[in-house]
Write an enzyme that holds these catalytic residues in place. Structure first.
Site, PDB file in Angstrom:
ATOM      1  N   ASP A 189       0.909  -1.225  -0.073  1.00 32.73           N
ATOM      2  CA  ASP A 189       0.105  -0.086  -0.047  1.00 32.73           C
ATOM      3  C   ASP A 189       0.831   1.330   0.187  1.00 32.73           C
ATOM      4  OD1 ASP A 189      -2.227   1.715   0.489  1.00 32.73           O
ATOM      5  OD2 ASP A 189      -1.572   1.746   2.724  1.00 32.73           O
ATOM      6  N   ASP A 191      -0.085   5.158   0.982  1.00 30.02           N
ATOM      7  CA  ASP A 191      -0.678   5.897   1.732  1.00 30.02           C
ATOM      8  C   ASP A 191      -0.473   5.178   3.489  1.00 30.02           C
ATOM      9  OD1 ASP A 191      -1.172   7.429  -0.278  1.00 30.02           O
ATOM     10  OD2 ASP A 191      -2.933   7.927   0.530  1.00 30.02           O
TER      11      ASP A 191
END
Length: 403
Positions: A189, A191
């Site tokens: 991922d 963020d």
């Protein structure tokens, strides 16, 4: 008799133990001494801790009538090297290891004696035996690896994850085998995982609606809101922003500590690395170029006549989309799904974490920590390397050879 012919448990053997201050030449000196007695090597183990060596050599019994002389010579040699020696007669080699072999990695910051005792006790309680312990790193966290046999990986993982949460350490349990060092795909991922920021909040700060967007983002990451609905609601608040803000946001992005080291080391080990994000390609494409990533996929902010329209275009990267992209990347990389590693922090990462061979919750929300294969709760992304069996020395070697 050759060591390769020793298959029976009733063959007489000698366990020769040497311990003392480590220095060059000890191992060579011991085996040079033993060579005079026509023994064969069955097993060797050596460890050095804070400059003190323990060297164990399991050898066949010498020809009849020579054991006493061997013992006397070894003790005399050890004394001359200012070492201590112990020689134990016995039969055979180690007993066969039980079925089910796993590698248990424990991360502590610090790693306390209490936590270590509890982990070891839990391994014993579920029927496991600790065959070997090895330190992977001493900073930025202490990381040790236990080789465990006698219990299958899944029940061992279940037992230890519960123990880890109570003790404040991070524990990863993976099946042992050749695949540990096979080519892998690592997908992250973006963020709050690869970077410290939430990209949409960086855009929102330029639009003057940061607080509203942050509230919706937090609810979505906790799993309280449908991600796609929350995405559209947040992006709509950006309508009218000048496209020049994209470059400003790219400049504001802060990598998570250890991110560059993680990616650089993985690439030098031959791994392929990708990112999937509920954020935006305007940022992930830039990260892909800067960090040398193999794959990158995210949502795309629509820009018309130099302005953000408040909409996204193309395929939505949501919770299900991240798992779908993991599978797509694995197929393109030629890596079995069982050889993939996924890293994320939010509820929309859960499908991806569960689909991967190893899912790592990185400083994640409680719902994610509970569902992932393992959790890392220290602020250094490169500690994920230790879960893959990569030592700190290997990390530093990769740094040394950066071109």
């Amino acid at each position: 008799m050759n060591a390769s012919q020793i298959t029976s448990s009733d063959v007489p053997t000698l366990l020769v133990k040497i311990f003392g201050k480590d220095r060059p030449g000890i191992t060579a000196g011991l085996f040079d001494t033993l060579a005079a007695y026509s023994v064969d090597v069955v097993d060797i183990e050596q460890v050095v801790t804070r400059g003190r060596m323990v060297l164990c050599a399991l050898v066949t019994e010498p020809p009849q009538g020579m054991e006493g002389e061997l013992r006397k010579t070894v003790h005399s040699w050890a004394e001359s090297m200012k070492m201590q020696a112990e020689i134990i007669s016995g039969i055979g080699d180690n007993r066969p290891r039980g079925l089910g072999r796993s590698l248990v990695t424990v991360l502590g910051h610090p790693l306390t004696a209490e936590a270590t005792a509890a982990v070891a006790a839990r391994i014993t309680k579920v029927g496991g035996n600790i065959d070997r312990i090895f330190r992977l790193a001493k900073y930025p966290v202490t990381a040790v690896e236990f080789a465990v046999s006698g219990v299958e990986t899944e029940p061992l993982r279940t037992a230890l994850v519960t123990e880890a949460a109570a003790l404040g350490v991070d524990v990863a349990v993976v099946a042992a085998g050749l695949h540990r060092r096979a080519q892998r795909l690592v997908v992250m991922d973006v963020d709050s995982t690869l970077i410290q920021d939430e990209v949409i909040e960086l855009f929102a700060a330029h639009a003057g609606c940061e607080e509203k967007v942050a509230d919706v983002t937090a609810a979505a990451m906790r799993g309280e809101l449908d991600f796609e609905q929350s995405l559209h609601a947040r992006v709509a608040l950006l309508e009218g922003l000048d496209a020049s803000v994209v470059e400003k946001v790219r400049a504001e992005v802060r990598l998570t500590p250890g991110a560059r080291t993680l990616i650089r080391t993985l690439k030098r080990l031959g791994y392929q690395v990708g990112v999937v994000s509920g954020g935006f390609t305007q940022v992930t494409d830039d990260l892909k170029g800067r960090l040398g990533l193999d794959f990158a996929q995210a949502n795309t902010l629509e820009i018309v006549d130099g302005k953000l329209t408040g909409r996204v275009t193309g395929e939505i990267v949501d919770r299900a989309g991240k798992a779908r992209l993991l599978r797509r990347f694995a197929a393109e990389a030629g890596v079995p799904l069982s050889q993939t590693v996924a890293i994320g922090d939010g509820a929309n990462d859960l499908d991806m974490l569960n689909a991967a061979g190893l899912g790592v919750a990185f400083n994640a929300k409680p719902v994610v920590r509970q569902a992932a294969h393992t959790a890392v709760n220290v602020p250094f992304l490169d500690t994920v390397l230790y879960l893959l069996g990569v030592t700190r020395e290997e990390v530093e070697a990769a740094d040394t050879h950066v071109e």
